[in-house]
Design a protein around this motif. Structure first.
Motif, short mmCIF file in Angstrom:
data_model
loop_
_atom_site.label_atom_id
_atom_site.label_comp_id
_atom_site.label_asym_id
_atom_site.label_seq_id
_atom_site.Cartn_x
_atom_site.Cartn_y
_atom_site.Cartn_z
N ASN A 126 0.82 -1.22 0.00
CA ASN A 126 0.00 0.00 0.00
C ASN A 126 0.85 1.26 0.00
OD1 ASN A 126 -2.43 -1.39 0.00
ND2 ASN A 126 -2.27 -1.70 2.19
N ASP A 127 1.71 1.35 -0.97
CA ASP A 127 2.63 2.48 -1.05
C ASP A 127 2.28 3.31 -2.28
OD1 ASP A 127 5.01 3.95 -0.29
OD2 ASP A 127 5.82 3.16 -2.16
N SER A 128 1.92 4.58 -2.08
CA SER A 128 1.52 5.43 -3.21
C SER A 128 2.44 6.63 -3.36
CB SER A 128 0.09 5.92 -3.04
OG SER A 128 -0.79 4.83 -3.03
N GLN A 129 3.66 6.55 -2.79
CA GLN A 129 4.55 7.72 -2.83
C GLN A 129 4.94 8.07 -4.28
OE1 GLN A 129 5.82 9.24 -0.04
NE2 GLN A 129 5.29 7.82 1.61
N GLN A 163 3.31 7.50 -7.09
CA GLN A 163 2.17 8.13 -7.76
C GLN A 163 2.02 9.60 -7.37
OE1 GLN A 163 -0.70 4.92 -6.86
NE2 GLN A 163 -1.90 5.94 -8.40
N THR A 164 2.17 9.87 -6.06
CA THR A 164 2.01 11.24 -5.59
C THR A 164 3.08 12.15 -6.18
OG1 THR A 164 1.28 10.19 -3.55
CG2 THR A 164 1.55 12.55 -3.52
N LEU A 193 -3.68 8.03 -11.99
CA LEU A 193 -2.63 8.80 -12.65
C LEU A 193 -2.85 8.82 -14.17
CD1 LEU A 193 -0.20 10.37 -11.85
CD2 LEU A 193 1.19 8.35 -12.11
N ASN A 251 -0.38 -5.45 -3.05
CA ASN A 251 -1.22 -4.29 -2.76
C ASN A 251 -2.12 -4.01 -3.97
OD1 ASN A 251 1.08 -3.72 -4.18
ND2 ASN A 251 1.20 -1.61 -3.50
N LEU A 305 -2.01 10.86 1.40
CA LEU A 305 -0.62 11.31 1.42
C LEU A 305 -0.54 12.83 1.25
CD1 LEU A 305 1.34 8.65 -0.63
CD2 LEU A 305 1.59 9.23 1.76
#
Lengths: 108, 181
Positions: A62-65, A67-68, B53, B128, B142
């Motif tokens: 669950n890592d969206s860094q 994409q951000t 995205l 994920n 985030l």
């Protein structure tokens, strides 16, 4: 790289490298300001693709860094395009052309 | 098999569009090839399971930036590139610079893949699985979490860019109006 496919990080990186090099080529060789702008967009696009690829291939759940970070690259590209269009408009008003070799000044 | 084929189509569209946009003489065609490249990149985002995205790419890049670039081609007196030929030495230097950039980028990528922490060179079954809207809620978390300062800075940057764009265009209108009046 064992195969050029959607499950391999290196294939995305290869596409990004080709995009970046095309951008460098356009920025270096185009005499028209729009060509340079297209090259800049290509380079920013390559950077966003690298962020997204590295983000996807991280082994954290669950890592969206990535994409951000790519979203921020998109924001910067949009702001850059707006400012570039305003500058082109200003140059066009004074010299009626946007040849970068001929342009000497921004305005009167 | 069909996944591989679709990936090849997307990657090929991105690379062909990029190279074409860099070397095609007609600027209008170059802008359209840039659109092809951006569309191929959006397809690659779908393969990276980042559909939010990909949507952003289509909306912001294809809907915003590409329209601006196409609009900007109207300013050029020489869209077909008939007058503004690039000299051969400049082409050679540009190609050399592109090769240099390729070398640096490939070495950097190899270093990152070899020594990067928590980085998998290839993955087939990501644990994920993103949600239905492609991780938009994770991005939102985030943005108001650990990315709050860059988020505020991005808003500031957009404001400054808009004000600067308007100010740049307006500053050159006044002498014209004064000369008319």
């Amino acid at each position: 790289m064992d195969e050029f496919g959607p499950h391999d990080l290196a294939s995305y990186l290869l596409v990004a490298v080709v995009l970046f090099c095309a951008g460098v080529l356009a920025v270096a060789t185009r005499r028209n300001a729009i060509g340079v702008l297209i090259g800049l967009e290509l380079m920013l696009n390559a950077a966003a693709l690298q962020f997204a690829a590295y983000g996807h291939f991280r082994a954290l759940p669950n890592d969206s860094q990535g994409q951000t970070a790519a979203v921020f690259v998109l924001v910067v590209a949009a702001a850059e395009a707006a400012v570039a269009l305003a500058l082109l408009f200003a140059v066009y008003r004074t010299s009626k052309d946007i040849d970068l070799e001929q342009t000497q000044e921004l305005g009167s | 098999m069909i996944e591989q084929l679709l990936f090849l189509v997307c990657a090929g569209a991105a690379m062909a569009g990029a190279v074409g946009a860099a070397v095609v003489r007609n600027l209008f065609h170059a802008a359209l090839l840039l659109g092809l490249c951006l569309l191929g990149t959006a397809g690659l985002y779908l393969f990276l399971q980042q559909s939010y995205l990909a949507c952003l790419q289509v909306v912001v890049y294809l809907g915003g930036v590409l329209v601006l670039v196409l609009f900007a081609t109207l300013f050029s007196a020489d869209v077909r590139g008939a007058v503004q030929r690039t000299p051969v030495w400049l082409r050679a230097v540009g190609g050399l610079g592109a090769l240099l950039a390729a070398g640096i980028a490939v070495q950097l990528a190899r270093a990152v893949v070899a020594h990067g922490k928590n980085l998998l060179p290839s993955r087939r079954d990501p644990e994920n699985t993103p949600d239905a809207i492609g991780g938009a809620d994770a991005i939102g978390d985030l943005l108001v979490g650990s990315w709050l300062v860059p988020f505020l800075l991005a808003g500031f940057l957009l404001t400054v860019a808009l004000v600067a764009a308007v100010a740049t265009v307006r500053r050159f209108r006044r002498p014209l109006e004064a000369s008319r009046g």
